[in-house]
Design an enzyme around this catalytic site. Structure first.
Site, PDB file in Angstrom:
ATOM      1  N   ASN A  25     127.533  45.543  67.055  1.00 57.34           N
ATOM      2  CA  ASN A  25     128.722  46.353  66.839  1.00 57.34           C
ATOM      3  C   ASN A  25     128.515  47.816  67.229  1.00 57.34           C
ATOM      4  O   ASN A  25     129.412  48.635  67.042  1.00 57.34           O
ATOM      5  CB  ASN A  25     129.130  46.269  65.349  1.00 57.34           C
ATOM      6  CG  ASN A  25     130.305  47.146  64.996  1.00 57.34           C
ATOM      7  OD1 ASN A  25     131.369  47.045  65.583  1.00 57.34           O
ATOM      8  ND2 ASN A  25     130.111  48.044  64.033  1.00 57.34           N
TER       9      ASN A  25
ATOM     10  N   TYR B 195     134.693  52.096  78.989  1.00 59.00           N
ATOM     11  CA  TYR B 195     134.629  51.361  77.720  1.00 59.00           C
ATOM     12  C   TYR B 195     135.179  49.942  77.881  1.00 59.00           C
ATOM     13  O   TYR B 195     134.515  48.957  77.557  1.00 59.00           O
ATOM     14  CB  TYR B 195     135.412  52.124  76.648  1.00 59.00           C
ATOM     15  CG  TYR B 195     135.513  51.385  75.327  1.00 59.00           C
ATOM     16  CD1 TYR B 195     134.447  51.384  74.432  1.00 59.00           C
ATOM     17  CD2 TYR B 195     136.675  50.696  74.976  1.00 59.00           C
ATOM     18  CE1 TYR B 195     134.533  50.708  73.230  1.00 59.00           C
ATOM     19  CE2 TYR B 195     136.763  50.021  73.773  1.00 59.00           C
ATOM     20  CZ  TYR B 195     135.700  50.027  72.908  1.00 59.00           C
ATOM     21  OH  TYR B 195     135.788  49.352  71.712  1.00 59.00           O
ATOM     22  N   GLY B 196     136.397  49.827  78.390  1.00 60.25           N
ATOM     23  CA  GLY B 196     136.984  48.506  78.572  1.00 60.25           C
ATOM     24  C   GLY B 196     136.213  47.662  79.564  1.00 60.25           C
ATOM     25  O   GLY B 196     136.097  46.439  79.405  1.00 60.25           O
ATOM     26  N   ALA B 197     135.672  48.310  80.600  1.00 60.01           N
ATOM     27  CA  ALA B 197     134.929  47.564  81.613  1.00 60.01           C
ATOM     28  C   ALA B 197     133.704  46.874  81.016  1.00 60.01           C
ATOM     29  O   ALA B 197     133.443  45.692  81.286  1.00 60.01           O
ATOM     30  CB  ALA B 197     134.520  48.500  82.744  1.00 60.01           C
TER      31      ALA B 197
ATOM     32  N   LYS C  85     133.213  46.227  77.787  1.00 61.45           N
ATOM     33  CA  LYS C  85     133.624  45.273  76.764  1.00 61.45           C
ATOM     34  C   LYS C  85     134.067  43.958  77.401  1.00 61.45           C
ATOM     35  O   LYS C  85     133.826  42.880  76.835  1.00 61.45           O
ATOM     36  CB  LYS C  85     134.736  45.856  75.902  1.00 61.45           C
ATOM     37  CG  LYS C  85     134.279  46.980  74.977  1.00 61.45           C
ATOM     38  CD  LYS C  85     133.233  46.520  73.976  1.00 61.45           C
ATOM     39  CE  LYS C  85     132.955  47.578  72.915  1.00 61.45           C
ATOM     40  NZ  LYS C  85     131.968  47.124  71.901  1.00 61.45           N
TER      41      LYS C  85
END
Length: 258
Positions: free
Chosen positions: A91, A169-171, A173
Site C-alpha cells: 500500500n 501515478y495512473g500509469a 498503478k
C-alpha cells in the site's frame, strides 16, 4: 451457523501492511488486527509508526520499500518473529499532483520504483514466508492500485492542471494491476493468492468544493470514507476467499461504471 469470525477471522495469522500510516493504511491495519491477525505496520517514519502501533496494538517495522537493504531486513525481522506471512498488503504511496506539462521522466522512474519494483522487493523478501503459511492456510498478497490505473483523471474537476492526479501515478498503478495478475499465476501453484484492490476517490478530507466535484462523478453521489475499504481488505485477506486470485476488486462508488 457460519459466523463473521468463520468468514473473516485471522486468529494466528501474520499480516504486513506497507504505507501503514497513510490515508488508507491505518484502516486496513485496524481491520486486520480486529480480525485477530498480528499486524506489522511498515513505513518510513518511525515516530508515526510507533504512535499507530500503540493505538492499534500492532508491531512497528520501519522500512523504506524503495531501499533494497531495508526490505531484506524486514524479511529477516519477520523470519525471527515467527517465520510466516499470511497477508501482505502493498500500500506504499506518495501523493503529489501534476500534469503532462509538469511531469519529468524521473517522476515516472520514481513512481515505478515505489509501485512496481517495491512489489518485487517485498515478494523477494517474503516469498518463503508466504509459501510457509500455505502449508496450513491460504496466504494472500494484496496490491493496492487505483481507479486512475483504469481511467484517466478529469482535469476539469481540479482548480489547476498541477492540482490533479499526475500521469505517472495512473500509469504505474495500471502496471501494478497487471503485475498482480502475473504474480497470481506464478505463485498459485505454491498456494499463494495475489489480488488487486482498486480504490476510487478516498480523499480523506480537503476542500469541500473539490470533494463535491469528485463525489458527483460517482453513481452514489459522494466520495468514499476510508472505513469503507476495510471489508474489502478482509475479504481478500481471508483464507475463506481461497479460490480468489488474479482478481481486481474495484471499490470506487461506481466511478468507472459509467
Amino acid at each position: 451457523m457460519i459466523t463473521p469470525n468463520d468468514l473473516f477471522g485471522l486468529d494466528g495469522k501474520v499480516a504486513v501492511v506497507t504505507g501503514a500510516t497513510g490515508r488508507l493504511g491505518p484502516v486496513m491495519a485496524e481491520a486486520l488486527a480486529g480480525a485477530g491477525a498480528r499486524v506489522w505496520l511498515v513505513g518510513r517514519d518511525q515516530g508515526r509508526l510507533d504512535a499507530l502501533a500503540a493505538k492499534l496494538g500492532c508491531e512497528a517495522a520501519r522500512c523504506d520499500v524503495t531501499v533494497d537493504d531495508d526490505v531484506v531486513a524486514l524479511g529477516e525481522t519477520l523470519r525471527r518473529a515467527g517465520g510466516r506471512v499470511d497477508v501482505l498488503v502493498h500500500n506504499a504511496h506518495v501523493g503529489r499532483g501534476g500534469s503532462l506539462r509538469s511531469a519529468k521522466p524521473a517522476d515516472y522512474l520514481a513512481a515505478a520504483d515505489l509501485a512496481l519494483a517495491a512489489f518485487q522487493r517485498l515478494l523477494d523478501a517474503t516469498r518463503d514466508l508466504l509459501v510457509a503459511a500455505a502449508a496450513d492456510s491460504s496466504p494472500a498478497v494484496i496490491a493496492i492500485a487505483s481507479m486512475y490505473g483504469l481511467v484517466s483523471p478529469k482535469p476539469h474537476l481540479y482548480d489547476t492542471p498541477e492540482a490533479g492526479n499526475p500521469p505517472y501515478y495512473g500509469a504505474v498503478k495500471a502496471g501494478l494491476v497487471q503485475l498482480a495478475r502475473y504474480a497470481a499465476v506464478e505463485l498459485g501453484p505454491a498456494g499463494v493468492r495475489v489480488n488487486c484492490l482498486t480504490p476510487g476517490a478516498f480523499p480523506g478530507g480537503g476542500d469541500p468544493s473539490l470533494l463535491a466535484r469528485l463525489g458527483s462523478q460517482t453513481p452514489l453521489g459522494r466520495v468514499g470514507d476510508p472505513a469503507e475499504i476495510a471489508t474489502s481488505v478482509l475479504y481478500l485477506a481471508s483464507p475463506r476467499s481461497s479460490f480468489t486470485t488474479g482478481a481486481n476488486l474495484v471499490v470506487d462508488g461506481g466511478w468507472t461504471a459509467w
